[in-house]
Design a protein around this motif. Sequence first.
Motif, PDB file in Angstrom:
ATOM      1  N   CYS A  25       0.818  -1.212   0.000  1.00  0.00           N
ATOM      2  CA  CYS A  25       0.000   0.000   0.000  1.00  0.00           C
ATOM      3  C   CYS A  25       0.849   1.257   0.000  1.00  0.00           C
ATOM      4  CB  CYS A  25      -0.927   0.000   1.207  1.00  0.00           C
ATOM      5  SG  CYS A  25      -2.042  -1.407   1.237  1.00  0.00           S
ATOM      6  N   THR A 117      -6.377   3.032  -2.024  1.00  0.00           N
ATOM      7  CA  THR A 117      -5.982   3.586  -0.737  1.00  0.00           C
ATOM      8  C   THR A 117      -6.255   2.558   0.361  1.00  0.00           C
ATOM      9  OG1 THR A 117      -8.168   4.589  -0.428  1.00  0.00           O
ATOM     10  CG2 THR A 117      -6.456   5.966  -1.431  1.00  0.00           C
ATOM     11  N   ASN A 119      -7.689   2.651   4.345  1.00  0.00           N
ATOM     12  CA  ASN A 119      -8.322   3.484   5.370  1.00  0.00           C
ATOM     13  C   ASN A 119      -8.983   2.591   6.408  1.00  0.00           C
ATOM     14  OD1 ASN A 119      -7.873   6.105   4.177  1.00  0.00           O
ATOM     15  ND2 ASN A 119      -9.399   5.549   2.639  1.00  0.00           N
ATOM     16  N   ASP A 120      -8.613   2.763   7.653  1.00  0.00           N
ATOM     17  CA  ASP A 120      -9.262   2.024   8.750  1.00  0.00           C
ATOM     18  C   ASP A 120      -9.368   0.530   8.481  1.00  0.00           C
ATOM     19  OD1 ASP A 120      -9.668   4.388  10.202  1.00  0.00           O
ATOM     20  OD2 ASP A 120     -11.521   4.814   9.087  1.00  0.00           O
ATOM     21  N   ARG A 122      -9.239  -1.065   5.784  1.00  0.00           N
ATOM     22  CA  ARG A 122      -9.989  -1.356   4.564  1.00  0.00           C
ATOM     23  C   ARG A 122      -9.169  -0.913   3.361  1.00  0.00           C
ATOM     24  NH1 ARG A 122     -14.780  -3.046   5.771  1.00  0.00           N
ATOM     25  NH2 ARG A 122     -15.695  -2.814   3.719  1.00  0.00           N
ATOM     26  N   GLU A 124      -9.381   0.267  -0.409  1.00  0.00           N
ATOM     27  CA  GLU A 124     -10.414   0.893  -1.232  1.00  0.00           C
ATOM     28  C   GLU A 124      -9.862   1.162  -2.619  1.00  0.00           C
ATOM     29  OE1 GLU A 124     -11.552   4.409   0.900  1.00  0.00           O
ATOM     30  OE2 GLU A 124     -12.717   3.255   2.363  1.00  0.00           O
ATOM     31  N   THR A 127     -13.698   5.823  -5.597  1.00  0.00           N
ATOM     32  CA  THR A 127     -14.505   6.466  -4.563  1.00  0.00           C
ATOM     33  C   THR A 127     -15.950   6.027  -4.733  1.00  0.00           C
ATOM     34  OG1 THR A 127     -14.945   8.412  -5.940  1.00  0.00           O
ATOM     35  CG2 THR A 127     -12.995   8.498  -4.496  1.00  0.00           C
ATOM     36  N   THR A 135     -14.518  -1.836  -1.891  1.00  0.00           N
ATOM     37  CA  THR A 135     -13.886  -1.732  -0.587  1.00  0.00           C
ATOM     38  C   THR A 135     -13.775  -3.137  -0.004  1.00  0.00           C
ATOM     39  OG1 THR A 135     -13.950  -0.672   1.586  1.00  0.00           O
ATOM     40  CG2 THR A 135     -16.063  -1.222   0.603  1.00  0.00           C
TER      41      THR A 135
END
Length: 147
Positions: A25, A117, A119-120, A122, A124, A127, A135
């Motif tokens: 990542c 990306t 995030n938390d 997850r 993704e 968008t 996701t």
Amino acid sequence: MGAVLMSSKINKDDINKTTIPIILCSLTPRLNKIIDDSHYYELSLNKLLAEALVKKDISDRPQSVTDEIMKIIASIHETVILTDYEMLFDPRYKMDVIRLFYEISRRAKILVKWCGTINDNRLEYATPAHKDFHTYNIQDYDIICVI
């Protein structure tokens, strides 16, 4: 099941021993050097997959994606670093891309340069406003994500 590791906590031996997909990542200079020194085969998938799928009838393409990817992987006899695979997120294919990476890892060692990306816990891609948005909860997969 899935794990998130800092790039400073992973080394060449860890990568070589791991039999599950490693999702990169973030590519720090240190991690880039490990990858470069290891001489992994960089597989840019979109072009090869598109060339294989265009030979199929349009109606057969969605169900042929996984088989064609496995044929491509089988033709490579070394550790793969997967790049340029965005077409896998096409909603027509209805594909769980992370599960596909896991299936590939059962046949070949695979590292993936994540094109989205994190995030938390997850992963993704795109968008929510885009039809190809996906996701993935890292804990739902047997993968290692390196940040």
